[in-house]
Write a protein that holds these residues in place. Structure first.
Motif, short mmCIF file in Angstrom:
data_model
loop_
_atom_site.label_atom_id
_atom_site.label_comp_id
_atom_site.label_asym_id
_atom_site.label_seq_id
_atom_site.Cartn_x
_atom_site.Cartn_y
_atom_site.Cartn_z
N GLN A 179 0.73 -1.39 -0.11
CA GLN A 179 -0.11 0.03 0.05
C GLN A 179 0.70 1.26 0.07
N VAL A 180 0.26 2.31 -0.78
CA VAL A 180 1.25 3.42 -0.98
C VAL A 180 0.24 4.81 -0.54
N GLN A 181 0.81 5.40 0.16
CA GLN A 181 -0.10 6.67 0.40
C GLN A 181 0.80 8.02 -0.20
N LEU A 182 -0.04 8.77 -0.78
CA LEU A 182 0.83 9.77 -1.36
C LEU A 182 0.09 11.39 -0.75
N VAL A 183 0.78 12.13 -0.11
CA VAL A 183 0.15 13.45 0.25
C VAL A 183 0.84 14.59 -0.45
N GLU A 184 -0.08 15.53 -1.04
CA GLU A 184 0.71 16.65 -1.82
C GLU A 184 0.72 17.99 -0.55
N SER A 185 1.38 18.82 -0.88
CA SER A 185 1.34 19.95 -0.31
C SER A 185 2.04 20.96 -1.11
N GLY A 186 1.96 22.39 -0.67
CA GLY A 186 2.44 23.50 -1.30
C GLY A 186 1.56 24.22 -2.27
N GLY A 187 0.47 24.02 -2.28
CA GLY A 187 -0.45 24.79 -3.35
C GLY A 187 -0.92 25.96 -2.56
N GLY A 188 -1.42 26.83 -3.30
CA GLY A 188 -1.85 28.20 -2.78
C GLY A 188 -2.44 29.23 -3.72
N LEU A 189 -2.60 30.34 -3.27
CA LEU A 189 -2.78 31.43 -3.98
C LEU A 189 -1.52 32.40 -4.47
N VAL A 190 -1.25 32.47 -5.78
CA VAL A 190 -0.02 33.10 -6.07
C VAL A 190 -0.59 34.36 -7.53
N GLN A 191 0.06 35.38 -7.42
CA GLN A 191 -0.26 36.17 -8.62
C GLN A 191 0.19 35.52 -9.99
N ALA A 192 -0.19 35.91 -10.86
CA ALA A 192 0.47 35.69 -12.24
C ALA A 192 2.05 36.07 -12.24
N GLY A 193 2.90 35.13 -12.64
CA GLY A 193 4.18 35.41 -12.63
C GLY A 193 4.93 34.83 -11.77
N GLY A 194 4.23 34.47 -10.57
CA GLY A 194 4.64 34.04 -9.42
C GLY A 194 5.11 32.57 -9.49
N SER A 195 5.65 31.98 -8.29
CA SER A 195 6.19 30.75 -8.25
C SER A 195 5.60 29.86 -7.11
N ARG A 197 6.08 25.71 -5.24
CA ARG A 197 6.79 24.42 -5.34
C ARG A 197 5.78 23.35 -4.52
N LEU A 198 5.43 22.55 -5.21
CA LEU A 198 4.29 21.39 -4.66
C LEU A 198 5.41 20.28 -4.54
N SER A 199 5.23 19.63 -3.07
CA SER A 199 5.67 18.22 -2.80
C SER A 199 4.65 17.22 -2.56
N CYS A 200 5.13 16.19 -2.89
CA CYS A 200 4.47 14.80 -2.84
C CYS A 200 5.37 14.06 -1.73
N ALA A 201 4.73 13.60 -0.77
CA ALA A 201 5.36 12.79 0.34
C ALA A 201 4.70 11.31 0.10
N ALA A 202 5.48 10.30 -0.34
CA ALA A 202 5.16 8.98 -0.42
C ALA A 202 5.58 7.90 0.76
N SER A 203 4.49 7.09 1.20
CA SER A 203 4.71 6.26 2.23
C SER A 203 5.21 4.88 1.50
N TYR A 223 -1.36 4.56 -13.88
CA TYR A 223 -1.06 4.96 -12.30
C TYR A 223 -1.99 4.34 -11.38
N ASP A 224 -1.57 3.76 -10.28
CA ASP A 224 -2.04 3.02 -9.24
C ASP A 224 -2.54 3.67 -8.12
N TYR A 225 -1.73 4.78 -7.67
CA TYR A 225 -1.96 5.43 -6.56
C TYR A 225 -1.90 6.96 -6.64
N TRP A 226 -3.03 7.61 -6.15
CA TRP A 226 -3.23 9.12 -6.36
C TRP A 226 -3.10 9.64 -4.65
N GLY A 227 -2.57 10.91 -4.91
CA GLY A 227 -2.81 11.69 -3.86
C GLY A 227 -4.08 12.42 -3.73
N GLN A 228 -4.43 13.22 -2.62
CA GLN A 228 -5.93 13.76 -2.60
C GLN A 228 -6.18 15.23 -3.44
#
Length: 124
Positions: free
Chosen positions: A1-17, A19-25, A111-116
């Motif tokens: 079994q694999v669990q994937l957890v994404e983080s790093g999203g949010g609100l940003v202005q055009a032209g900004g940056s 970084r998303l992360s995906c931690a896997a068990s 792809y067999d496992y997906w994050g939320q």
């Protein structure tokens, strides 16, 4: 079994940056290719970027090529998506996913496992 957890999203202005992360068990993370997908409201989920099990092979959708960079740290069981020069059309929920193989294509059924998912909103 694999669990994937994404983080790093949010609100940003055009032209900004962001970084998303995906931690896997699970100890098998480093044996498989990984991908990032996104889904905007009313649209189908689309392939954004993918990376082979060693990180040596990467592939990007034309719409993000030159702006996004996918990478992975197998020691940390984490895959990243660095997003620069963001545009309003990049607004979507971003998902990381584990491939069944070592080198992935963009086919969702591979792809067999997906994050939320993590929301990315780019304002104009």
């Amino acid at each position: 079994q694999v669990q994937l957890v994404e983080s790093g999203g949010g609100l940003v202005q055009a032209g900004g940056s962001l970084r998303l992360s995906c931690a896997a068990s699970g100890r098998t993370f480093s044996s498989y290719a990984m991908g990032w997908f996104r889904q905007a409201p009313g649209k189908e989920r689309e392939d954004v970027a993918r990376i082979s099990w060693t990180g040596a092979i990467t592939h990007y959708a034309d719409s993000v090529k030159g702006r996004f960079t996918i990478s992975r740290d197998n020691a940390k069981n984490t895959v990243y998506l660095r997003m620069n020069s963001l545009k309003p059309e990049d607004t979507a929920v971003y998902y990381c996913a584990k491939s069944r193989g070592t080198v992935a294509t963009g086919r969702i059924n591979e792809y067999d496992y997906w994050g939320q998912g993590t929301q990315v909103t780019v304002s104009s």
